[in-house]
Design a protein around this motif. Sequence first.
Motif, PDB file in Angstrom:
ATOM      1  N   ASN A  17      26.629 125.317  16.050  1.00  0.00           N
ATOM      2  CA  ASN A  17      25.845 126.710  15.966  1.00  0.00           C
ATOM      3  C   ASN A  17      24.379 126.822  16.971  1.00  0.00           C
ATOM      4  O   ASN A  17      23.657 127.889  16.511  1.00  0.00           O
ATOM      5  CB  ASN A  17      25.202 126.633  14.543  1.00  0.00           C
ATOM      6  CG  ASN A  17      24.719 125.502  13.642  1.00  0.00           C
ATOM      7  OD1 ASN A  17      23.360 124.850  14.852  1.00  0.00           O
ATOM      8  ND2 ASN A  17      24.948 124.859  12.292  1.00  0.00           N
ATOM      9  N   ASN A  18      24.435 125.968  17.158  1.00  0.00           N
ATOM     10  CA  ASN A  18      23.009 125.691  18.472  1.00  0.00           C
ATOM     11  C   ASN A  18      22.385 125.293  19.690  1.00  0.00           C
ATOM     12  O   ASN A  18      23.756 124.514  20.153  1.00  0.00           O
ATOM     13  CB  ASN A  18      21.712 125.076  17.624  1.00  0.00           C
ATOM     14  CG  ASN A  18      21.965 123.758  16.870  1.00  0.00           C
ATOM     15  OD1 ASN A  18      21.882 123.001  18.409  1.00  0.00           O
ATOM     16  ND2 ASN A  18      21.716 123.294  16.284  1.00  0.00           N
ATOM     17  N   LYS A  19      22.192 124.895  20.701  1.00  0.00           N
ATOM     18  CA  LYS A  19      22.249 124.830  22.368  1.00  0.00           C
ATOM     19  C   LYS A  19      21.935 124.047  22.659  1.00  0.00           C
ATOM     20  O   LYS A  19      22.684 122.579  22.805  1.00  0.00           O
ATOM     21  CB  LYS A  19      21.462 125.967  22.917  1.00  0.00           C
ATOM     22  CG  LYS A  19      21.324 127.054  23.120  1.00  0.00           C
ATOM     23  CD  LYS A  19      20.110 127.653  23.987  1.00  0.00           C
ATOM     24  CE  LYS A  19      20.923 129.183  23.890  1.00  0.00           C
ATOM     25  NZ  LYS A  19      19.747 129.758  25.065  1.00  0.00           N
ATOM     26  N   GLU A  20      21.361 122.908  21.422  1.00  0.00           N
ATOM     27  CA  GLU A  20      20.916 121.608  21.543  1.00  0.00           C
ATOM     28  C   GLU A  20      22.277 120.466  21.054  1.00  0.00           C
ATOM     29  O   GLU A  20      22.491 120.149  21.821  1.00  0.00           O
ATOM     30  CB  GLU A  20      20.000 120.852  20.708  1.00  0.00           C
ATOM     31  CG  GLU A  20      18.324 121.354  20.388  1.00  0.00           C
ATOM     32  CD  GLU A  20      18.451 122.321  20.263  1.00  0.00           C
ATOM     33  OE1 GLU A  20      19.006 123.344  19.635  1.00  0.00           O
ATOM     34  OE2 GLU A  20      17.324 123.963  20.949  1.00  0.00           O
ATOM     35  N   GLN A  21      23.065 121.373  20.198  1.00  0.00           N
ATOM     36  CA  GLN A  21      24.525 120.464  19.624  1.00  0.00           C
ATOM     37  C   GLN A  21      25.004 120.207  21.227  1.00  0.00           C
ATOM     38  O   GLN A  21      26.004 119.479  21.319  1.00  0.00           O
ATOM     39  CB  GLN A  21      25.295 120.991  18.319  1.00  0.00           C
ATOM     40  CG  GLN A  21      24.467 120.491  17.079  1.00  0.00           C
ATOM     41  CD  GLN A  21      24.899 122.027  16.205  1.00  0.00           C
ATOM     42  OE1 GLN A  21      24.894 122.820  16.537  1.00  0.00           O
ATOM     43  NE2 GLN A  21      24.993 120.487  15.274  1.00  0.00           N
ATOM     44  N   ASN A  27      29.758 133.004  19.556  1.00  0.00           N
ATOM     45  CA  ASN A  27      28.677 133.428  20.157  1.00  0.00           C
ATOM     46  C   ASN A  27      28.475 133.996  21.358  1.00  0.00           C
ATOM     47  O   ASN A  27      28.843 132.539  22.164  1.00  0.00           O
ATOM     48  CB  ASN A  27      27.748 132.618  19.125  1.00  0.00           C
ATOM     49  CG  ASN A  27      26.164 132.678  19.414  1.00  0.00           C
ATOM     50  OD1 ASN A  27      25.835 132.863  20.838  1.00  0.00           O
ATOM     51  ND2 ASN A  27      25.683 133.160  18.315  1.00  0.00           N
ATOM     52  N   HIS A  72      26.244 129.778  27.947  1.00  0.00           N
ATOM     53  CA  HIS A  72      25.013 127.823  27.664  1.00  0.00           C
ATOM     54  C   HIS A  72      25.971 127.166  27.714  1.00  0.00           C
ATOM     55  O   HIS A  72      25.733 126.495  28.554  1.00  0.00           O
ATOM     56  CB  HIS A  72      24.020 128.037  26.301  1.00  0.00           C
ATOM     57  CG  HIS A  72      23.110 126.846  26.222  1.00  0.00           C
ATOM     58  ND1 HIS A  72      22.348 126.892  27.012  1.00  0.00           N
ATOM     59  CD2 HIS A  72      23.267 125.596  25.817  1.00  0.00           C
ATOM     60  CE1 HIS A  72      21.746 125.281  26.835  1.00  0.00           C
ATOM     61  NE2 HIS A  72      22.284 124.785  26.382  1.00  0.00           N
ATOM     62  N   LEU A 126      26.277 131.442  22.959  1.00  0.00           N
ATOM     63  CA  LEU A 126      26.172 129.254  22.614  1.00  0.00           C
ATOM     64  C   LEU A 126      27.163 129.636  23.788  1.00  0.00           C
ATOM     65  O   LEU A 126      27.433 128.907  25.207  1.00  0.00           O
ATOM     66  CB  LEU A 126      26.359 128.978  21.875  1.00  0.00           C
ATOM     67  CG  LEU A 126      25.512 129.190  20.190  1.00  0.00           C
ATOM     68  CD1 LEU A 126      26.655 128.839  18.636  1.00  0.00           C
ATOM     69  CD2 LEU A 126      24.035 128.376  20.646  1.00  0.00           C
ATOM     70  N   ASP A 184      32.605 126.436  17.048  1.00  0.00           N
ATOM     71  CA  ASP A 184      31.543 126.431  15.945  1.00  0.00           C
ATOM     72  C   ASP A 184      32.223 127.150  14.844  1.00  0.00           C
ATOM     73  O   ASP A 184      31.491 127.619  13.253  1.00  0.00           O
ATOM     74  CB  ASP A 184      31.148 127.943  16.202  1.00  0.00           C
ATOM     75  CG  ASP A 184      32.014 129.336  17.019  1.00  0.00           C
ATOM     76  OD1 ASP A 184      33.210 129.025  16.830  1.00  0.00           O
ATOM     77  OD2 ASP A 184      31.275 130.100  17.454  1.00  0.00           O
TER      78      ASP A 184
END
Length: 268
Positions: free
Chosen positions: A38-42, A63, A69, A66, A7
């Motif tokens: 910075n997000n779950k999709e990435q 994070n 996840h 993240l 990140d």
Amino acid sequence: MIYALSDSIGGTAESVIKATVSQFTETKFDVIRIPYINNKEQIDEALQEAAQHQAVVCYTIVNPRLREHLADRAVELQIQVVDVLGPMLRAIQKNSGLLPKNQAGLIHALDHEYFKRVEAVEFAVKYDDGKNPLGLLKADIVIIGVSRTSKTPLSMYLAHKQLKVANVPLVPEIVPPPELFKVPHHKIIGLLIDPYKLTDIRMTRLKAMGLSEDAEYADVERITEELDYAKGIMRRVHCMIINVSNRAIEETAGIILDYYYKNNAARR
């Protein structure tokens, strides 16, 4: 193939990977760095790609949401993953009772501050004692005063606070550089001192150098003349004046820093 997910910029994960693969000299590994996650999709996209290549994933993500996840998705996709920071964060938190900030890239912010200090120290050395007048217009602070009023120690102290400081000695027989009079008055700090206090300081200096204490350099009348001349220059540039007679370097620096930051805030 090994993926480095982060990140922040991903330098730590890549360094760990390189240190590890150096133990496997008979095989070449491709390292794919994917920074600024910075997000779950990435994470999902990166892990699906890694799964297609049957790759190992090394990650430095602070994070907790993240990180969790990523670990869950890795199990689903049956990917080998290595969490570089997570175990260390948990160990220190458990041992110290402190909570981590969980902010990405903090180590690079610290590095930036370090290099700013180094740059400021180099500036202070380069433009110390009026060596190069061109530096006066580049400085955050310009300190002026007669000899032995702690101009150089102050410059170095303020440099460690990341300020670029130049200083100019004021001597009656030497005309100040014209650049001094082009510096905005709020950037100039004048240092004054009690003449008898300065006499003692200069006599100590002469003694340490093995010179006669009767030299004009430590004569109170000469010193009074120098101080009068310095006051005239300070009035001419309309600068802030600090009497350093009974002040430690840290105290004087504190006054300068307070003055500097207030002026900067007022000009925003």
